[in-house]
Design an enzyme around this catalytic site. Structure first.
Site, mmCIF file in Angstrom:
data_model
loop_
_atom_site.group_PDB
_atom_site.id
_atom_site.type_symbol
_atom_site.label_atom_id
_atom_site.label_comp_id
_atom_site.label_asym_id
_atom_site.label_seq_id
_atom_site.Cartn_x
_atom_site.Cartn_y
_atom_site.Cartn_z
ATOM 1 N N ARG A 21 0.825 -1.214 0.000
ATOM 2 C CA ARG A 21 0.000 0.000 0.000
ATOM 3 C C ARG A 21 0.856 1.258 0.000
ATOM 4 N NH1 ARG A 21 -5.438 -1.335 3.078
ATOM 5 N NH2 ARG A 21 -5.360 -3.580 2.921
ATOM 6 N N SER A 136 -21.709 -13.205 14.107
ATOM 7 C CA SER A 136 -21.050 -12.085 13.431
ATOM 8 C C SER A 136 -21.135 -12.251 11.914
ATOM 9 C CB SER A 136 -19.585 -12.048 13.903
ATOM 10 O OG SER A 136 -18.845 -11.067 13.239
ATOM 11 N N SER A 188 -19.268 -1.117 3.475
ATOM 12 C CA SER A 188 -18.642 0.005 2.766
ATOM 13 C C SER A 188 -17.923 -0.364 1.488
ATOM 14 C CB SER A 188 -17.664 0.701 3.697
ATOM 15 O OG SER A 188 -16.527 -0.109 3.882
ATOM 16 N N HIS A 216 -21.019 3.898 8.011
ATOM 17 C CA HIS A 216 -21.145 4.417 6.644
ATOM 18 C C HIS A 216 -22.541 4.936 6.328
ATOM 19 C CE1 HIS A 216 -17.117 3.492 5.359
ATOM 20 N NE2 HIS A 216 -17.214 2.450 6.157
ATOM 21 N N THR A 244 -19.385 6.614 13.698
ATOM 22 C CA THR A 244 -18.137 7.381 13.713
ATOM 23 C C THR A 244 -18.452 8.865 13.552
ATOM 24 O OG1 THR A 244 -15.937 7.654 12.740
ATOM 25 C CG2 THR A 244 -17.740 7.257 11.207
ATOM 26 N N LYS A 247 -16.333 10.238 9.443
ATOM 27 C CA LYS A 247 -16.655 10.116 8.020
ATOM 28 C C LYS A 247 -17.646 11.233 7.657
ATOM 29 C CE LYS A 247 -14.682 5.569 7.961
ATOM 30 N NZ LYS A 247 -14.802 4.123 8.135
ATOM 31 N N THR A 276 -7.306 5.916 28.055
ATOM 32 C CA THR A 276 -6.773 6.700 26.947
ATOM 33 C C THR A 276 -7.353 8.119 27.023
ATOM 34 O OG1 THR A 276 -6.379 6.701 24.560
ATOM 35 C CG2 THR A 276 -8.561 6.013 25.255
ATOM 36 N N THR A 277 -6.559 9.084 26.609
ATOM 37 C CA THR A 277 -6.968 10.483 26.699
ATOM 38 C C THR A 277 -8.181 10.765 25.813
ATOM 39 O OG1 THR A 277 -4.723 11.139 27.221
ATOM 40 C CG2 THR A 277 -6.140 12.845 26.291
HETATM 41 C C1 LIG Z 1 -13.910 3.263 9.085
HETATM 42 C C2 LIG Z 1 -14.747 2.205 9.785
HETATM 43 C C3 LIG Z 1 -14.715 2.072 11.174
HETATM 44 C C4 LIG Z 1 -13.732 2.815 12.011
HETATM 45 O O1 LIG Z 1 -14.127 4.126 12.185
HETATM 46 P P1 LIG Z 1 -12.988 5.241 12.446
HETATM 47 O O2 LIG Z 1 -13.712 6.324 13.101
HETATM 48 O O3 LIG Z 1 -12.409 5.567 11.117
HETATM 49 O O4 LIG Z 1 -11.965 4.583 13.340
HETATM 50 C C5 LIG Z 1 -15.607 1.202 11.779
HETATM 51 N N1 LIG Z 1 -16.478 0.456 11.049
HETATM 52 C C6 LIG Z 1 -16.506 0.537 9.707
HETATM 53 C C7 LIG Z 1 -17.477 -0.304 8.958
HETATM 54 C C8 LIG Z 1 -15.627 1.390 9.039
HETATM 55 O O5 LIG Z 1 -15.613 1.427 7.713
#
Ligand SMILES: *Cc1c(COP(=O)(O)O)cnc(C)c1O
Length: 425
Positions: A21, A136, A188, A216, A244, A247, A276-277
């Site tokens: 990559r 899963s 995704s 997503h 998240t 995104k 973690t912070t």
């Molecule tokens: C990108 C992604 C994550 C992780 O999210 P981040 O905020 O980027 O760490 C979790 N699940 C799926 C399906 C993703 O594509």
């Protein structure tokens, strides 16, 4: 022991398999999304990015940038420590309220990334459930797989979106046993959507808990941007909704929402949360501004769907092998890792278009692809440029167009759905 040699060999192996990559050196230009500066050697030039997960361009929205700058001006850059040690900065308290409201849940908990939210939450929930069985989906994201593994719980993988297989597994388990079904709403890489209502029905029938990754979909689907569960009125049927902030919301961080008791338990037991912070207040404030905007504005979502539709139609009309997708994601099949990388390189070098190649193990071998993500800012002229560029690249490199036999074979392989462990994303 030749330590250096071991690492070099590991990397050489990826080169040999043509799936090493390379990350493009890019500089996004605020206010001009999806344009960016690309540096290569001593040259720098402007390119068009067609593979960003800032799906709605919210990372450059004025309200979001203002919120970020204001919070940084008032509160400084870092959070100052873990929440356990240093307390919670107020913008993070507000963000969690906003998220609980977004999904109609009692409470929310924010993590430093979506990856960590899945890893920490799935592992902690499954550890807290006595003798838990995890079910899963085979195409779940690497972060969910990591959480499943680290829970130490027994797991059964069901074939992608296969309700019959899921029901067989549920039916064959002890009815009194704790069960957790983990799956995504929008997958995704293929852009398909899980049968969420039917999975919730099965969960009711077999008394299982449900955990959905809406990474997503949040911001992009539903009247308030709560994802597919918002669009389809299913949020109340799912126990834990994960998402998240990085995104469509254009910031950084991940979260879960659910019952007050569950959120309090994860907050209290998950090492990936406790030690973690916390997110910086500026990032929390930016995320809140973005979520608030997308709760009321339909403009970005409507234009996003429109431009995605136009992109798919224009590529298909040119004979390019667009893979079927139910969402804003537009995968175009290449079917070979070396050609996929070459196509990506040629798009950048000749056409000033950046689209990252997607190779194994992110997708099954033989289904290597370019994954195109149109946004509201990819206007009709940019779509026309893209069609011209891809057509030239397909012709020059001899990549099969749609209807061609080898492309059909690869598509059939995809339908068979070779099991794959994803490490991309
Ligand atoms: C990108 C992604 C994550 C992780 O999210 P981040 O905020 O980027 O760490 C979790 N699940 C799926 C399906 C993703 O594509």
């Amino acid at each position: 022991m030749d330590y250096r040699g071991i690492f070099q060999n590991a990397v050489d192996q990826l080169h040999a398999e043509k799936r090493y990559r390379v990350f493009a050196n890019l500089e996004r230009i605020a206010g001009r999304f999806p344009r960016a500066l690309h540096r290569s050697g001593d040259t720098m030039r402007e390119v068009t990015v067609w593979c960003s997960n800032d799906y709605l361009g919210m990372g450059q929205h004025d309200d979001v940038i203002d919120a970020l700058c204001n919070a940084a001006g008032k509160m400084g850059s870092g959070a100052g420590g873990t929440r356990n040690i240093s307390g919670t900065n107020h913008p993070l308290v507000e963000l969690e309220h906003e998220l609980a409201d977004l999904h109609g849940k009692e409470a929310a908990l924010v993590f430093t990334s979506g990856f960590i939210s899945n890893d920490a939450s799935i592992s902690t929930i499954a550890k807290l459930l006595p003798n838990c069985l995890i079910l899963s989906d085979e195409l779940n994201h690497a972060s969910m797989i990591e959480g499943v593994k680290r829970s130490g719980a027994e797991k059964k993988i069901f074939r992608h979106n296969d309700l019959e297989h899921l029901e067989d597994l549920l039916a064959s388990a002890d009815p009194l046993r704790a069960k957790l079904i983990v799956f995504e709403s929008v997958y995704s890489m293929d852009g398909d959507i899980a049968p969420i209502e039917a999975i919730a029905d099965l969960a009711d029938k077999y008394n299982a808990m449900t955990y959905i990754d809406e990474v997503h979909a949040v911001g992009m689907y539903g009247l308030r941007g709560g994802g597919i569960t918002d669009r389809d009125g299913l949020a109340s049927r799912i126990d834990v909704i994960e998402g998240t902030l990085a995104k469509a919301f254009g910031a950084l961080g991940g979260y879960i929402t659910g019952s007050r008791a569950l959120i309090d338990a994860v907050r209290s037991y998950a090492p990936g949360f406790i030690f973690t912070t916390a997110l910086p207040p500026s990032i929390a404030a930016a995320a809140t501004a973005s979520i608030r905007h997308l709760k009321t504005s339909q403009t970005e979502r409507a234009l996003h769907q429109l431009q995605a539709r136009k992109t798919k139609d224009a590529l298909s009309a040119a004979g390019l092998p667009v893979m079927p997708s139910d969402t804003h994601i537009v995968p175009v099949l290449v079917g070979d890792p070396e050609l996929c990388k070459k196509a990506s390189d040629r798009l950048m070098d000749v056409h000033g278009i950046y689209i990252q190649p997607i190779n194994y193990p992110t997708v099954p071998r033989g289904t290597e692809r370019l994954r195109i993500t149109p946004s509201p800012f990819h206007d009709d002229a940019l779509i026309a440029d893209l069609v011209g560029a891809l057509t030239e690249v397909w012709n020059t490199l001899g990549i099969p167009f749609a209807g061609n036999e080898s492309a059909e074979d690869a598509r059939n392989d995809r339908i068979v759905r070779l099991p794959v462990s994803k490490a991309g994303g």
